[in-house]
Design a protein around this motif. Structure first.
Motif, PDB file in Angstrom:
ATOM      1  N   GLU A   1      55.147 -16.829  12.354  1.00 48.64           N
ATOM      2  CA  GLU A   1      55.466 -16.769  13.785  1.00 48.64           C
ATOM      3  C   GLU A   1      54.525 -15.787  14.489  1.00 48.64           C
ATOM      4  O   GLU A   1      54.249 -14.700  13.964  1.00 48.64           O
ATOM      5  CB  GLU A   1      56.905 -16.277  13.982  1.00 48.64           C
TER       6      GLU A   1
ATOM      7  N   HIS B   1      53.809 -13.862  18.272  1.00 46.90           N
ATOM      8  CA  HIS B   1      54.327 -13.577  19.611  1.00 46.90           C
ATOM      9  C   HIS B   1      53.342 -12.737  20.397  1.00 46.90           C
ATOM     10  O   HIS B   1      52.702 -11.850  19.828  1.00 46.90           O
ATOM     11  CB  HIS B   1      55.645 -12.796  19.516  1.00 46.90           C
TER      12      HIS B   1
ATOM     13  N   ILE C   1      53.315 -10.148  23.614  1.00 48.16           N
ATOM     14  CA  ILE C   1      54.252  -9.406  24.460  1.00 48.16           C
ATOM     15  C   ILE C   1      53.513  -8.436  25.375  1.00 48.16           C
ATOM     16  O   ILE C   1      52.360  -8.108  25.141  1.00 48.16           O
ATOM     17  CB  ILE C   1      55.285  -8.597  23.626  1.00 48.16           C
TER      18      ILE C   1
ATOM     19  N   GLU D   1      56.834  -9.509  29.475  1.00 49.01           N
ATOM     20  CA  GLU D   1      56.538 -10.835  28.900  1.00 49.01           C
ATOM     21  C   GLU D   1      56.806 -10.860  27.386  1.00 49.01           C
ATOM     22  O   GLU D   1      56.397  -9.956  26.651  1.00 49.01           O
ATOM     23  CB  GLU D   1      55.044 -11.147  29.169  1.00 49.01           C
ATOM     24  N   GLY D   2      57.529 -11.903  26.957  1.00 50.01           N
ATOM     25  CA  GLY D   2      57.756 -12.099  25.517  1.00 50.01           C
ATOM     26  C   GLY D   2      58.798 -11.189  24.879  1.00 50.01           C
ATOM     27  O   GLY D   2      59.112 -11.328  23.709  1.00 50.01           O
TER      28      GLY D   2
ATOM     29  N   GLU E   1      62.145 -10.700  25.558  1.00 52.97           N
ATOM     30  CA  GLU E   1      63.451 -11.291  25.265  1.00 52.97           C
ATOM     31  C   GLU E   1      63.396 -12.117  23.990  1.00 52.97           C
ATOM     32  O   GLU E   1      64.286 -12.058  23.147  1.00 52.97           O
ATOM     33  CB  GLU E   1      63.940 -12.151  26.443  1.00 52.97           C
ATOM     34  N   GLU E   2      62.311 -12.867  23.842  1.00 54.81           N
ATOM     35  CA  GLU E   2      62.156 -13.733  22.686  1.00 54.81           C
ATOM     36  C   GLU E   2      62.128 -12.932  21.385  1.00 54.81           C
ATOM     37  O   GLU E   2      62.639 -13.360  20.354  1.00 54.81           O
ATOM     38  CB  GLU E   2      60.835 -14.480  22.844  1.00 54.81           C
ATOM     39  N   ILE E   3      61.538 -11.757  21.479  1.00 56.92           N
ATOM     40  CA  ILE E   3      61.362 -10.960  20.267  1.00 56.92           C
ATOM     41  C   ILE E   3      62.602 -10.149  19.926  1.00 56.92           C
ATOM     42  O   ILE E   3      62.816  -9.745  18.784  1.00 56.92           O
ATOM     43  CB  ILE E   3      60.100 -10.084  20.427  1.00 56.92           C
ATOM     44  N   ARG E   4      63.452  -9.969  20.912  1.00 55.89           N
ATOM     45  CA  ARG E   4      64.697  -9.242  20.647  1.00 55.89           C
ATOM     46  C   ARG E   4      65.571  -9.977  19.640  1.00 55.89           C
ATOM     47  O   ARG E   4      66.391  -9.369  18.971  1.00 55.89           O
ATOM     48  CB  ARG E   4      65.497  -9.060  21.947  1.00 55.89           C
ATOM     49  N   LYS E   5      65.408 -11.302  19.555  1.00 47.81           N
ATOM     50  CA  LYS E   5      66.284 -12.091  18.672  1.00 47.81           C
ATOM     51  C   LYS E   5      66.119 -11.718  17.185  1.00 47.81           C
ATOM     52  O   LYS E   5      66.985 -11.972  16.378  1.00 47.81           O
ATOM     53  CB  LYS E   5      66.047 -13.594  18.873  1.00 47.81           C
ATOM     54  N   TYR E   6      65.016 -11.074  16.838  1.00 46.46           N
ATOM     55  CA  TYR E   6      64.816 -10.659  15.445  1.00 46.46           C
ATOM     56  C   TYR E   6      65.697  -9.466  15.072  1.00 46.46           C
ATOM     57  O   TYR E   6      65.946  -9.210  13.910  1.00 46.46           O
ATOM     58  CB  TYR E   6      63.352 -10.270  15.211  1.00 46.46           C
TER      59      TYR E   6
END
Ligand code: GTP
Ligand code: MG
Ligand code: ZN
Length: 349
Positions: A168, A170, A172, A178-179, A181-186
């Motif tokens: 993956e 990303h 940020i 930018e980016g 929120e998406e990375i918080r899911k980890y």
């Protein structure tokens, strides 16, 4: 706050049950100040002194390690009884002349391999981080920072995808968000993520953003050569408010993986195969007839850059292996000498 928040799980519980004796309790190393270590336990944080060992090879303790600790009434201090078997470890050959494994991060579930999109973008470096990451047992994720300072994010991402297939990636920005929120899911309860990369790529800035407060010191990169200033000086684990544990680390100047078995196979298996299929097994890949490497380079099947990367890494790894062997032989010789002395002593009696 309990040790479960810090990642205590079935795996460590089983390890602990096997070693447990009365009075021992589990603790996780959350910061390394050199001689003093900070650890999290079920009843709060404690300080522990690093055990002394003469030749430095004894008990290696790294941030992220789970320990069994006992309070010693005579010494009036917490003493380390044992280090629980590590679930994962990201290691490199320690910088300097001594041949030594340095555990950069222990018991992490995911490693974020961080490069900045402006000055630090370097695929040769990323390949090395990837090798060490695959060998660590943790899952690697590539994080490209400072997207606000780059106007061709997508093409840079494409280069990374090509270098690290199946991983993956990303992009940020801690400035525009930018980016993020998406990375918080980890980040989820009990999971540990280590941030690894050169100085100045924005590791501590990212931690502060995740934590929602300025917990760590950050500093601008140098104007003259765009290098980081090595602002972070020790490894540290931090509990995030929404769950999850993040490890900030000091920027690394160089990275030579301590071991490169599985990682080398994943990252350079195809190159090794080509180099192994030359007509002569000791082919120097120069002018010999039937050289598969030259053929692959000419036909474009093998990229010149990757070939050079592999050659250099191969040379450094071989050198490291030779040094490891030399150290082993030296130790054996020393042990032999001790044994001979011991026998001589025996004969005297
Ligand atoms: N423009 C921009 N600057 C950033 C971003 N993230 C971090 N920075 C800046 O980059 C500089 C270095 O950030 P740090 O967080 O100290 O870098 P680090 O990786 O922790 O560096 P070391 O602790 O030395 O390893 C600081 O001036 C930050 O403000 C970003 O997304 N965009
Ligand atoms: Mg930092
Ligand atoms: Zn050849």
């Amino acid at each position: 706050m309990s040790i479960i928040d810090y990642g205590w799980d079935e795996y460590f519980y089983t390890e602990y049950n096997e070693k447990l004796e009365q009075g021992m309790f589990p603790a996780r190393i959350i910061a390394d100040y050199g001689q003093t270590l900070r650890a999290a336990t079920d009843s709060g944080e404690i300080l522990i002194q690093r055990p002394l060992n003469k030749n430095g090879d004894g008990m290696q303790i790294a941030v992220g390690d789970w320990l069994l600790v006992q309070y010693d009434n005579n010494a009036k201090a917490n003493l380390i009884c044992t280090v629980l078997k590590r679930k994962t470890k990201f290691s490199r050959a320690a910088a300097g002349i001594e041949v030594r494994e340095q555990i950069v991060a222990s018991n992490v579930d995911i490693v974020f391999l961080i490069q900045s999109l402006n000055r630090d973008f370097n695929m040769k470096r990323l390949e090395r981080y990837m090798i060490a990451a695959w060998d660590s047992g943790a899952i690697p994720v590539v994080v490209l920072t400072k997207a606000d300072l780059c106007d061709d994010v997508e093409s840079k991402k494409a280069i990374v995808y090509e270098t690290t297939p199946g991983v993956e990636v990303h992009a940020i920005s801690c400035v525009t968000g930018e980016g993020i929120e998406e990375i918080r899911k980890y980040f989820t309860k009990g999971k540990t993520i280590a941030l690894l990369g050169s100085s100045g790529v924005g590791k501590s800035t990212f931690v502060n953003l995740l934590a929602g407060e300025e917990l760590l010191k950050t500093q601008g990169i140098r104007e003259d050569d765009s290098k980081g200033r090595h602002t972070t000086t020790h490894r540290e684990l931090l509990l995030l408010p929404d769950g999850g544990v993040v490890m900030d680390t000091p920027g690394m100047r160089s990275l030579l993986p301590w071991e490169a078995d599985e990682g080398m196979e994943i990252m350079f298996g195809d190159v090794e195969e080509i180099a192994g299929s030359c007509r002569f097994h000791d082919c120097s890949h120069g002018n010999e007839p039937g050289c598969a490497v030259r053929e692959a380079l000419e036909s474009g099947r093998l990229e010149e850059r990757r070939w050079k990367s592999w050659l250099k890494l191969q040379k450094e790894m071989a050198h490291l292996e030779a040094k490891k062997e030399g150290k082993l032989r030296f130790k054996e010789k020393q042990a032999g000498r001790h044994f001979a002395k011991f026998q001589k002593e025996l004969r005297k009696h």
